[in-house]
Each structure stands twice: as structure tokens, then as C-alpha cells.
Design a protein around this motif. Structure first.
Motif, PDB file in Angstrom:
ATOM      1  N   VAL A  38       0.832  -1.199   0.000  1.00 35.23           N
ATOM      2  CA  VAL A  38       0.000   0.000   0.000  1.00 35.23           C
ATOM      3  C   VAL A  38       0.866   1.247   0.000  1.00 35.23           C
ATOM      4  O   VAL A  38       2.057   1.204   0.290  1.00 35.23           O
ATOM      5  N   ARG A  39       0.227   2.373  -0.326  1.00 36.46           N
ATOM      6  CA  ARG A  39       0.896   3.676  -0.320  1.00 36.46           C
ATOM      7  C   ARG A  39       0.213   4.583   0.687  1.00 36.46           C
ATOM      8  O   ARG A  39      -0.970   4.432   0.964  1.00 36.46           O
ATOM      9  N   TYR A  40       0.956   5.537   1.188  1.00 37.92           N
ATOM     10  CA  TYR A  40       0.502   6.684   1.967  1.00 37.92           C
ATOM     11  C   TYR A  40       0.078   6.379   3.400  1.00 37.92           C
ATOM     12  O   TYR A  40       0.294   7.194   4.272  1.00 37.92           O
ATOM     13  N   LEU A  41      -0.594   5.272   3.676  1.00 34.75           N
ATOM     14  CA  LEU A  41      -1.087   4.971   5.023  1.00 34.75           C
ATOM     15  C   LEU A  41      -0.780   3.517   5.364  1.00 34.75           C
ATOM     16  O   LEU A  41      -0.633   2.691   4.471  1.00 34.75           O
ATOM     17  N   LYS A  43      -1.610  -0.357   6.515  1.00 33.94           N
ATOM     18  CA  LYS A  43      -2.706  -1.222   6.080  1.00 33.94           C
ATOM     19  C   LYS A  43      -3.903  -1.165   7.017  1.00 33.94           C
ATOM     20  O   LYS A  43      -5.046  -1.200   6.573  1.00 33.94           O
ATOM     21  N   TRP A  44      -3.653  -1.084   8.332  1.00 34.18           N
ATOM     22  CA  TRP A  44      -4.778  -1.077   9.258  1.00 34.18           C
ATOM     23  C   TRP A  44      -5.632   0.176   9.101  1.00 34.18           C
ATOM     24  O   TRP A  44      -6.848   0.122   9.275  1.00 34.18           O
ATOM     25  N   VAL A  45      -5.028   1.292   8.712  1.00 31.82           N
ATOM     26  CA  VAL A  45      -5.796   2.516   8.476  1.00 31.82           C
ATOM     27  C   VAL A  45      -6.638   2.367   7.214  1.00 31.82           C
ATOM     28  O   VAL A  45      -7.816   2.760   7.186  1.00 31.82           O
ATOM     29  N   TRP A  46      -6.060   1.767   6.174  1.00 30.62           N
ATOM     30  CA  TRP A  46      -6.840   1.534   4.957  1.00 30.62           C
ATOM     31  C   TRP A  46      -8.010   0.597   5.235  1.00 30.62           C
ATOM     32  O   TRP A  46      -9.096   0.769   4.686  1.00 30.62           O
ATOM     33  N   ALA A  47      -7.801  -0.407   6.090  1.00 28.97           N
ATOM     34  CA  ALA A  47      -8.882  -1.330   6.433  1.00 28.97           C
ATOM     35  C   ALA A  47     -10.014  -0.594   7.137  1.00 28.97           C
ATOM     36  O   ALA A  47     -11.196  -0.809   6.830  1.00 28.97           O
ATOM     37  N   ILE A  48      -9.691   0.307   8.049  1.00 37.71           N
ATOM     38  CA  ILE A  48     -10.724   1.086   8.744  1.00 37.71           C
ATOM     39  C   ILE A  48     -11.458   1.990   7.763  1.00 37.71           C
ATOM     40  O   ILE A  48     -12.692   2.097   7.809  1.00 37.71           O
ATOM     41  N   ILE A  49     -10.723   2.615   6.865  1.00 37.53           N
ATOM     42  CA  ILE A  49     -11.355   3.485   5.870  1.00 37.53           C
ATOM     43  C   ILE A  49     -12.321   2.686   4.998  1.00 37.53           C
ATOM     44  O   ILE A  49     -13.440   3.134   4.722  1.00 37.53           O
ATOM     45  N   TYR A  61      -9.333   3.500  -1.705  1.00 36.87           N
ATOM     46  CA  TYR A  61      -8.213   2.580  -1.534  1.00 36.87           C
ATOM     47  C   TYR A  61      -7.741   2.024  -2.882  1.00 36.87           C
ATOM     48  O   TYR A  61      -6.548   1.980  -3.157  1.00 36.87           O
ATOM     49  N   LEU A  62      -8.665   1.576  -3.713  1.00 39.88           N
ATOM     50  CA  LEU A  62      -8.276   0.986  -4.993  1.00 39.88           C
ATOM     51  C   LEU A  62      -7.622   1.991  -5.930  1.00 39.88           C
ATOM     52  O   LEU A  62      -6.716   1.652  -6.685  1.00 39.88           O
ATOM     53  N   LEU A  63      -8.058   3.236  -5.885  1.00 41.18           N
ATOM     54  CA  LEU A  63      -7.500   4.251  -6.777  1.00 41.18           C
ATOM     55  C   LEU A  63      -6.222   4.888  -6.249  1.00 41.18           C
ATOM     56  O   LEU A  63      -5.296   5.187  -7.003  1.00 41.18           O
ATOM     57  N   VAL A  64      -6.139   5.116  -4.932  1.00 39.58           N
ATOM     58  CA  VAL A  64      -5.032   5.872  -4.362  1.00 39.58           C
ATOM     59  C   VAL A  64      -4.112   5.021  -3.510  1.00 39.58           C
ATOM     60  O   VAL A  64      -2.894   5.143  -3.593  1.00 39.58           O
ATOM     61  N   GLY A  65      -4.665   4.153  -2.690  1.00 41.40           N
ATOM     62  CA  GLY A  65      -3.869   3.460  -1.680  1.00 41.40           C
ATOM     63  C   GLY A  65      -3.105   2.251  -2.143  1.00 41.40           C
ATOM     64  O   GLY A  65      -2.107   1.883  -1.560  1.00 41.40           O
ATOM     65  N   ARG A  66      -3.561   1.613  -3.205  1.00 45.89           N
ATOM     66  CA  ARG A  66      -2.902   0.395  -3.651  1.00 45.89           C
ATOM     67  C   ARG A  66      -1.654   0.747  -4.452  1.00 45.89           C
ATOM     68  O   ARG A  66      -1.684   1.576  -5.347  1.00 45.89           O
ATOM     69  N   ASP A  67      -0.554   0.081  -4.132  1.00 40.46           N
ATOM     70  CA  ASP A  67       0.696   0.281  -4.854  1.00 40.46           C
ATOM     71  C   ASP A  67       0.708  -0.641  -6.058  1.00 40.46           C
ATOM     72  O   ASP A  67       0.555  -1.844  -5.931  1.00 40.46           O
TER      73      ASP A  67
END
Length: 69
Positions: A38-41, A43-49, A61-67
Motif C-alpha cells: 500500500v501507499r501513503y497509510l 494497512k490497518w488505516v486503509w482497512a478502517i477506511i 483505496y483501490l485508486l489511491v492506496g494500492r501500490d
């Protein structure tokens, strides 16, 4: 004459497929999150989001967070 039971069952029947699709989308995002970098955050933060803001969190997540490497 309509009763309360007959009018209440129609919206529930329309919402159930949408809820199943939303839960499937969140499950896919969490599965992808567990397997991908992942990028920027963290994984646990992305899961909460993803869990808190359905479906917008998963889309972000799919557009921004995934590397994509």
C-alpha cells in the motif's frame, strides 16, 4: 387496503441485493489489502477506511492506496 407489513417488505427486497454487493466489494478490498503493498497509510488505516465508508473508502483505496508495482 395496504397494511404496514405489505409496504415494508418491498424496500427490504430492493435493499438486500445492494447490501450483498456492498459487502462483497468490501470483502474484495480487504482481501486485496491483505495481499498488496500500500501507499501513503498503514494497512490497518486503509482497512478502517474501507469498513467505515462503504463504498467510497474502498474506491479511494483501490485508486489511491494500492501500490501498483
Amino acid at each position: 387496503m395496504l397494511t404496514l407489513a405489505s409496504t415494508g417488505s418491498v424496500p427490504v427486497a430492493a435493499i438486500i441485493p445492494l447490501a450483498v454487493i456492498a459487502l462483497g466489494f468490501v470483502a474484495y478490498c480487504l482481501y486485496d489489502l491483505s495481499r498488496s503493498p500500500v501507499r501513503y497509510l498503514p494497512k490497518w488505516v486503509w482497512a478502517i477506511i474501507c469498513l467505515v465508508s462503504i463504498p467510497l473508502g474502498g474506491v479511494v483505496y483501490l485508486l489511491v492506496g494500492r501500490d501498483h508495482r
